[in-house]
Design a protein around this motif. Structure first.
Motif, PDB file in Angstrom:
ATOM      1  N   GLN A 197       0.845  -1.194   0.000  1.00  0.00           N
ATOM      2  CA  GLN A 197       0.000   0.000   0.000  1.00  0.00           C
ATOM      3  C   GLN A 197       0.874   1.235   0.000  1.00  0.00           C
ATOM      4  O   GLN A 197       2.042   1.193   0.363  1.00  0.00           O
ATOM      5  CB  GLN A 197      -0.946   0.004   1.203  1.00  0.00           C
ATOM      6  CG  GLN A 197      -0.267  -0.018   2.563  1.00  0.00           C
ATOM      7  CD  GLN A 197       0.124   1.350   3.087  1.00  0.00           C
ATOM      8  OE1 GLN A 197      -0.542   2.337   2.795  1.00  0.00           O
ATOM      9  NE2 GLN A 197       1.201   1.416   3.853  1.00  0.00           N
ATOM     10  N   ASN A 198       0.288   2.347  -0.452  1.00  0.00           N
ATOM     11  CA  ASN A 198       1.022   3.614  -0.469  1.00  0.00           C
ATOM     12  C   ASN A 198       0.249   4.740   0.198  1.00  0.00           C
ATOM     13  O   ASN A 198       0.563   5.902   0.011  1.00  0.00           O
ATOM     14  CB  ASN A 198       1.373   4.008  -1.917  1.00  0.00           C
ATOM     15  CG  ASN A 198       0.146   4.368  -2.748  1.00  0.00           C
ATOM     16  OD1 ASN A 198      -0.992   4.178  -2.296  1.00  0.00           O
ATOM     17  ND2 ASN A 198       0.360   4.880  -3.941  1.00  0.00           N
ATOM     18  N   GLY A 199      -0.759   4.377   1.000  1.00  0.00           N
ATOM     19  CA  GLY A 199      -1.580   5.388   1.653  1.00  0.00           C
ATOM     20  C   GLY A 199      -2.838   5.704   0.878  1.00  0.00           C
ATOM     21  O   GLY A 199      -3.879   5.993   1.440  1.00  0.00           O
ATOM     22  N   LYS A 200      -2.750   5.622  -0.441  1.00  0.00           N
ATOM     23  CA  LYS A 200      -3.906   5.888  -1.282  1.00  0.00           C
ATOM     24  C   LYS A 200      -4.584   4.604  -1.728  1.00  0.00           C
ATOM     25  O   LYS A 200      -5.808   4.516  -1.781  1.00  0.00           O
ATOM     26  CB  LYS A 200      -3.492   6.709  -2.499  1.00  0.00           C
ATOM     27  CG  LYS A 200      -4.659   7.049  -3.396  1.00  0.00           C
ATOM     28  CD  LYS A 200      -4.205   7.832  -4.602  1.00  0.00           C
ATOM     29  CE  LYS A 200      -5.394   8.092  -5.508  1.00  0.00           C
ATOM     30  NZ  LYS A 200      -4.977   8.753  -6.753  1.00  0.00           N
ATOM     31  N   TYR A 201      -3.778   3.609  -2.077  1.00  0.00           N
ATOM     32  CA  TYR A 201      -4.306   2.341  -2.568  1.00  0.00           C
ATOM     33  C   TYR A 201      -3.648   1.157  -1.875  1.00  0.00           C
ATOM     34  O   TYR A 201      -2.493   1.228  -1.454  1.00  0.00           O
ATOM     35  CB  TYR A 201      -4.053   2.179  -4.075  1.00  0.00           C
ATOM     36  CG  TYR A 201      -4.763   3.168  -4.960  1.00  0.00           C
ATOM     37  CD1 TYR A 201      -6.147   3.213  -5.029  1.00  0.00           C
ATOM     38  CD2 TYR A 201      -4.043   4.052  -5.753  1.00  0.00           C
ATOM     39  CE1 TYR A 201      -6.795   4.113  -5.855  1.00  0.00           C
ATOM     40  CE2 TYR A 201      -4.682   4.957  -6.590  1.00  0.00           C
ATOM     41  CZ  TYR A 201      -6.061   4.980  -6.636  1.00  0.00           C
ATOM     42  OH  TYR A 201      -6.694   5.879  -7.452  1.00  0.00           O
ATOM     43  N   PHE A 202      -4.398   0.052  -1.798  1.00  0.00           N
ATOM     44  CA  PHE A 202      -3.841  -1.271  -1.567  1.00  0.00           C
ATOM     45  C   PHE A 202      -3.767  -1.985  -2.919  1.00  0.00           C
ATOM     46  O   PHE A 202      -4.675  -1.847  -3.744  1.00  0.00           O
ATOM     47  CB  PHE A 202      -4.754  -2.121  -0.666  1.00  0.00           C
ATOM     48  CG  PHE A 202      -4.810  -1.684   0.760  1.00  0.00           C
ATOM     49  CD1 PHE A 202      -3.770  -1.974   1.637  1.00  0.00           C
ATOM     50  CD2 PHE A 202      -5.918  -1.014   1.246  1.00  0.00           C
ATOM     51  CE1 PHE A 202      -3.837  -1.584   2.961  1.00  0.00           C
ATOM     52  CE2 PHE A 202      -5.991  -0.625   2.571  1.00  0.00           C
ATOM     53  CZ  PHE A 202      -4.946  -0.916   3.426  1.00  0.00           C
TER      54      PHE A 202
END
Length: 227
Positions: A197-202
């Protein structure tokens, strides 16, 4: 006085028109910026890959990185192998079986620790950056996640994929289950393996249908100018 007032109003109208034209021009000239900001990742293959079997890493499962190195788990020999990001094996690896982790799958790290899931005993083990087991682990079976596979974290939470149980479970960093999970079976998931994940998406990998599924992330924020 009346002529002065009319002149003044005319100047204001001209200024307003110039402002509107400037805004429109700036917006149009910024289209390339807008498009760059608003285009989502599409998973395009770059053409680069590298082999892991040649150095003994013949069942690669989980992967994590720090910008310089990649670390890849191997389920068949309970080992974690370190590579440069260009795919070159560094010669460093560490064993997980001695800590009781005999089938390592998912792996994540921060500046200090690795956390590695064990598919067979539903446990997450913590290691120092040099591969030394810290003596700390936590159970996932009690939360219903009896086949933990992929793992990711953001410094506050872990999210762990459930393998044959198509859910993603959320834990505190001390291993306590938060009571929160989200279902992935409705999107077509059958057997979850990797997750990041990058905070916006998994992004969640499915082993059986060789697909990567994307879900809204933990810190999803509406992007200005993108809707």
């Amino acid at each position: 006085m009346k002529k002065i007032s009319v002149l003044f109003l005319s100047v204001l109208v001209i200024i307003a028109l110039v402002g509107v034209i400037s805004i429109i021009a700036a917006k149009n000239s910024g289209n390339s910026w807008r498009e760059a900001r608003c285009v989502d990742p599409i998973g395009s293959y770059t053409g680069f890959s590298f082999d892991t079997a040649g150095i003994g890493n013949d069942q690669p499962l989980g992967i994590t990185q720090n910008g310089k190195y990649l670390w890849i788990t191997d389920g068949s020999d309970a080992e974690v192998y370190q590579y440069l990001t260009n795919g070159t094996y560094t010669g460093f690896s560490f064993d997980t079986a001695v800590s009781g982790n005999d089938y390592p799958v998912g792996i994540t790290k921060n500046d200090k620790y690795f956390w590695i899931t064990d598919f067979n005993n539903a446990e997450v083990y913590r290691y120092l950056a040099n591969g030394t087991y810290t003596g700390f682990s936590f159970d996932t079976n009690a939360s219903g996640n009896n086949e933990p596979t992929g793992i990711t974290q953001n410094g506050k939470y872990f999210w762990i994929a459930g393998g044959n149980n198509p859910k993603v479970y959320q834990y505190w960093m001390n291993g306590t289950y938060i009571g929160s999970s989200f279902d992935t079976v409705t999107s077509g998931h059958d057997f979850e393996t990797g997750i990041t994940q990058n905070g916006k998406y998994f992004w969640v990998v499915d082993l059986n249908d060789a697909e990567v599924y994307r879900y809204s992330g933990p810190n999803l924020i509406k992007r200005i100018f993108c809707d």
